[in-house]
Design a protein around this motif. Structure first.
Motif, PDB file in Angstrom:
ATOM      1  N   SER A 154      24.462  27.780  45.944  1.00  0.00           N
ATOM      2  CA  SER A 154      24.654  27.957  44.500  1.00  0.00           C
ATOM      3  C   SER A 154      24.539  29.410  44.084  1.00  0.00           C
ATOM      4  O   SER A 154      25.221  29.863  43.149  1.00  0.00           O
ATOM      5  CB  SER A 154      23.619  27.130  43.742  1.00  0.00           C
ATOM      6  N   HIS A 155      23.683  30.166  44.762  1.00  0.00           N
ATOM      7  CA  HIS A 155      23.415  31.553  44.406  1.00  0.00           C
ATOM      8  C   HIS A 155      22.688  32.203  45.567  1.00  0.00           C
ATOM      9  O   HIS A 155      22.218  31.520  46.491  1.00  0.00           O
ATOM     10  CB  HIS A 155      22.551  31.640  43.136  1.00  0.00           C
ATOM     11  N   PRO A 191      20.435  39.058  41.923  1.00  0.00           N
ATOM     12  CA  PRO A 191      21.262  37.965  42.460  1.00  0.00           C
ATOM     13  C   PRO A 191      22.490  38.469  43.205  1.00  0.00           C
ATOM     14  O   PRO A 191      22.945  39.600  43.031  1.00  0.00           O
ATOM     15  CB  PRO A 191      21.680  37.223  41.184  1.00  0.00           C
ATOM     16  N   THR A 192      23.004  37.597  44.060  1.00  0.00           N
ATOM     17  CA  THR A 192      24.330  37.757  44.658  1.00  0.00           C
ATOM     18  C   THR A 192      25.136  36.509  44.313  1.00  0.00           C
ATOM     19  O   THR A 192      24.620  35.570  43.708  1.00  0.00           O
ATOM     20  CB  THR A 192      24.243  37.941  46.176  1.00  0.00           C
ATOM     21  N   SER A 193      26.375  36.498  44.717  1.00  0.00           N
ATOM     22  CA  SER A 193      27.277  35.455  44.254  1.00  0.00           C
ATOM     23  C   SER A 193      26.950  34.088  44.842  1.00  0.00           C
ATOM     24  O   SER A 193      26.144  33.952  45.770  1.00  0.00           O
ATOM     25  CB  SER A 193      28.723  35.831  44.573  1.00  0.00           C
ATOM     26  N   LYS A 252      28.678  30.493  40.176  1.00  0.00           N
ATOM     27  CA  LYS A 252      29.539  31.479  39.507  1.00  0.00           C
ATOM     28  C   LYS A 252      31.012  31.106  39.640  1.00  0.00           C
ATOM     29  O   LYS A 252      31.797  31.309  38.708  1.00  0.00           O
ATOM     30  CB  LYS A 252      29.297  32.870  40.104  1.00  0.00           C
ATOM     31  N   GLU A 253      31.380  30.563  40.805  1.00  0.00           N
ATOM     32  CA  GLU A 253      32.789  30.297  41.067  1.00  0.00           C
ATOM     33  C   GLU A 253      33.286  29.033  40.371  1.00  0.00           C
ATOM     34  O   GLU A 253      34.467  28.924  40.042  1.00  0.00           O
ATOM     35  CB  GLU A 253      33.002  30.165  42.582  1.00  0.00           C
ATOM     36  N   ASN A 254      32.415  28.057  40.176  1.00  0.00           N
ATOM     37  CA  ASN A 254      32.811  26.780  39.569  1.00  0.00           C
ATOM     38  C   ASN A 254      32.606  26.843  38.060  1.00  0.00           C
ATOM     39  O   ASN A 254      31.481  26.849  37.576  1.00  0.00           O
ATOM     40  CB  ASN A 254      31.979  25.645  40.180  1.00  0.00           C
TER      41      ASN A 254
END
Length: 831
Positions: A699-700, A776-778, A782-784
């Protein structure tokens, strides 16, 4: 003697600032402190060398003419930053007959004990002093590799050559059986002095090319006289009885041992009951050592028709009961041989998830695991629970890519958005099942890193604590002539799987290793002897109370026991915190560090993928000490946010660390270690299209970075966060970065949901490093964009320790930090 661990860890409740975050496009985010000052380091070493030799010569004046035999020798203990062969062999001098006696890996730093004839010690010191002087000058490059790794020199007393756990060293007047290791040429002298001291010599000797092991019954005070008057003692261990002693007993005798142990077992109730839940092939609840801790209501089965008792499944006979014994007591041998009370502060739960015959469809194991866990949670909803499972499959391992089973484990740990219902899950890494070629005992590690030796499903789960096996069982008894152990002391167990062959985007597994036993070989056949396994409870107490047990199953049960001990001590910890503390307390053994070679990035990755972060230390995970303080921040941030219709990175968190730079600077060249561990759980997205890129499964992601010694807080924020730079730009001129981290930022940021790294150096160089940023990183949140996942907050636990490198240092680090926290908040909380 190491300082007592009698202080609670400290909670960081304040000093956390969250702000909007935008990552930089390039550039290193790592910040450490400069290397040590060569001149100051050289001066410190020379002073300690002079003091050590003076003490050693003074001890030799205590030799008694009626006792002494052989040439007097000086024993010096060299504390090293690493115990690589390059470091230790540099201390040997053939010209001066200076011999490496023992490398002791049990302390914060390994120590190498060197023994030198008294008649040649002055020349040895002159040669070493010349190397120290060369190191401190511009022409000292040839001496740099040795001297820069030397931390301290002292007289090597009896404890310096004791290579078991220092906490097990007996009181001065307590008489026990020892394994006294000597040179072959000194064995006769050793026995002569022992007889003059009227010490009892045991039967039998172990003869190795460079050592003879002699069993001697003595107190430490008596051994000290033997040590001084013979100059023959080069290593000490406690004499460890072979599990065969118990396995070969009749059942009536075994019952006497278990009954005696039960008289010393004290069950202590905690405010919130703590349990270890074992998911396996059933358990023998009626075993006298298990029954007091396994209530019939907690003794369950996935299907009622199976019954919860131990079954006779092929390859699993006795497995669940063996797991239960280790999860309660640890290895039974020390408990049986002790005379001290044994406190147990947790209970057992078991759920049989394997049918008596056949197998479940593979696709159902995730659901079965979930239902088995939830059944016990319904029975006892308020318990703190450690879930332990050693059932694995070679199906869908796929070089670290998630399986449905591992994703289910991740989801169970994450708690499905219920932050109050995170789960701590301990998994075995899995075992190499096929017969090990007996001719491979000299290079068995190649088998453990092969494609066929990958960590098995579901142990690739990001959120689980995955446990591999190492071993300290390397002594082959005289009853097995011609046999040799596969694994050397402190190295990987021969059957333990690794993630060496995995694709680089998948997590480092195992996370840690525990004792899992060893194998022996005579070059023609491989044998699993009980002397190389762990003693635990047997599944059929009508015929035998005990069983031998090994591999990653045994290791995972020991890990679950440790997690329960931490929970019992600190019941308000998050699951992420307990997992983090176990990893945070771990260290590589000297055998593991020996595989680092020149500490290149590929070598560090290899070590991590074989051993994780090493062998955990319960004492350090549970408590702090005056010279070793652990700070815990259980915090949260929002990794992503919606900005103008686009989902962007969300927040970072700046942690202001509660120590005074001025007070740390006053410690000057006192060698300190700072360790940082970041532990969090991800929400998994196991769809197949997410397997190719790690940010589509998790998720992250979260990372950490440390403030530089001479950086201002403003410059620190600007170095990490593009938003903090504003319109004025940024200059990194005063960042003062260096590479003193043991793991380093590029490696520690590999995939996974727990990272740990440590830094060592003088206190004055750590003084200004009083800030740390989590950012944070991706991830798929973030994508959904179909649902507002970007609005979610993410929990994390940040664990920071500062300790003196010398475990016996009386420097008080704890009190100033405690006072600094107390000054910020009037109701400071210790946990």
């Amino acid at each position: 003697m190491p300082i007592a661990r009698n202080k609670s860890h400290l909670r960081l409740q304040t000093g956390i600032t969250r702000e909007f975050f935008q990552p930089l496009n390039a550039g290193s985010r790592d910040q450490a402190t400069p290397l040590r000052n060569a001149g100051a380091h050289a001066a410190k070493l020379k002073a300690s060398l002079v003091s050590a030799v003076t003490s050693a010569k003074s001890v030799l004046t205590q030799r008694e003419s009626a006792l002494e035999v052989g040439e007097p020798r000086v024993y010096l203990s060299f504390e090293l930053s690493d115990a690589s062969p390059e470091s230790t062999q540099s201390l040997v001098s053939r010209r001066r007959d200076a011999e490496l006696a023992v490398v002791n890996e049990m302390g914060v730093h390994p120590t190498a004990t060197v023994t030198i004839p008294e008649t040649k010690v002055d020349q040895y010191v002159q040669e070493l002093t010349a190397k120290i002087d060369a190191y401190s000058s511009t022409g000292g490059e040839r001496s740099k590799k040795l001297i820069s790794r030397l931390e301290h020199v002292s007289y090597a007393n009896l404890r310096a050559i004791y290579t078991d756990d220092p906490a097990t060293f007996p009181d001065e007047q307590t008489s026990i059986w020892w394994e006294v290791w000597t040179r072959p040429e000194d064995a006769a002298a050793l026995e002569t002095v022992a007889q003059r001291l009227t010490l009892e010599l045991g039967e039998g000797r172990l003869h190795f090319p460079e050592r003879v092991v002699v069993p001697i019954h003595a107190t430490p005070t008596q051994l000290e006289k033997l040590y001084v008057n013979s100059s023959a003692v080069v290593e000490l261990r406690q004499s460890q009885d072979n599990p065969d002693t118990f396995m070969n007993m009749g059942n009536a005798d075994q019952v006497e041992w278990t009954d005696e142990l039960l008289t010393r077992v004290k069950q202590v109730k905690t405010d919130t009951e703590v349990a270890v839940l074992i998911l396996d092939a059933g358990t023998t609840q009626g075993h006298s050592l298990i029954k007091p801790f396994l209530h019939p209501n907690d003794w369950q089965s996935y299907k009622s028709s199976w019954g919860p008792d131990e079954n006779s499944r092929t390859g699993m006979k006795g497995h669940g009961t063996a797991m239960a014994g280790l999860a309660l007591y640890g290895e039974l041998m020390p408990a049986l041989l002790s005379t001290q009370p044994l406190v147990v502060r947790h209970v057992l739960e078991t759920n049989k998830i394997l049918p008596p015959n056949g197998a479940h469809p593979r696709a159902l194991y995730g659901a079965i695991t979930r239902e088995a866990i939830e059944a016990l949670e319904i029975t006892n909803p308020t318990r703190k629970r450690v879930i332990c499972m050693a059932v694995t499959s070679d199906y869908q391992t796929r070089f670290g890519r998630p399986s449905s089973w591992s994703a289910a484990i991740d989801q169970l740990a994450y708690g499905e958005d219920d932050e109050d219902h995170r789960r701590l899950i301990v998994l075995a890494a899995g075992n190499i099942r096929h017969l090990i070629d007996p001719t491979l005992h000299t290079d068995y590690i190649e088998l453990n890193r092969g494609v066929d030796a990958q960590v098995e499903s579901p142990a690739q789960a990001w959120n689980a604590l995955t446990v591999g096996a190492y071993t300290e069982k390397d002594t082959v008894p005289a009853t097995l002539p011609g046999y040799k152990p596969y694994a050397p002391h402190g190295d990987l167990s021969p059957t333990s799987r690794t993630s060496y062959a995995w694709d680089k985007q998948w997590p480092v597994k195992p996370d840690v290793v525990f004792e899992g036993g060893n194998l022996v070989s005579d070059g023609l056949c491989t044998s699993r002897e009980s002397c190389m396994t762990l003693l635990t409870t047997g599944h059929d107490p009508t015929t035998s109370q005990f069983a031998d047990f090994s591999d990653t199953s045994a290791a995972s049960a020991l890990a679950a026991q440790m997690a329960a001990e931490v929970y019992a001590e600190h019941q308000n910890y998050r699951a992420e915190t307990v997992r983090g503390l176990i990893v945070h307390s771990a260290q590589w053994t000297s055998a593991m560090r020996g595989r680092l070679g020149r500490s290149t990035m590929p070598e560090k990755v290899d070590v991590l993928r074989h051993y994780g972060y090493g062998v955990p230390d319960l004492g350090r995970a549970r408590n702090s000490a005056s010279n070793d303080v652990t700070l815990i921040a259980e915090a949260k941030l929002q990794p992503f946010r919606l900005d103008g219709g686009a989902v962007k990175m969300g927040e970072m968190a700046l942690h202001t660390l509660p120590w005074s730079p001025a007070e740390l600077a006053e410690l000057e060249n006192t060698q300190l270690e700072m360790r940082v561990t970041l532990s969090y759980f991800v929400e998994p997205n196991p769809s197949e299209r997410g397997h190719e890129l790690r940010y589509r499964y998790a998720s992250h992601g979260l990372r950490f970075d440390l403030k530089g010694r001479v950086e201002t807080e403003e410059h620190f924020r600007q170095r990490i966060n593009k938003i903090a730079r504003g319109e004025g730009g940024y200059s990194a001129a005063d960042a003062g970065a260096s590479a003193n981290w043991a793991i380093g930022p590029k490696i520690r940021q590999m995939a996974g949901s727990i990272y740990s790294d440590w830094w060592q150096g003088p206190a004055v160089e750590l003084a200004g490093c009083d800030g740390l940023i989590v950012y944070p990183t991706s991830g798929w949140w973030k994508e959904n964009r179909k649902l507002p996942y970007y609005e979610k907050e993410a929990n994390y636990t940040l664990i920071i320790s500062i300790r003196t490198v010398d475990p016996e240092s009386t420097v008080d680090i704890y009190t100033p930090i405690f006072n600094a926290i107390q000054a910020e908040i009037s109701n400071v909380t210790e946990i």
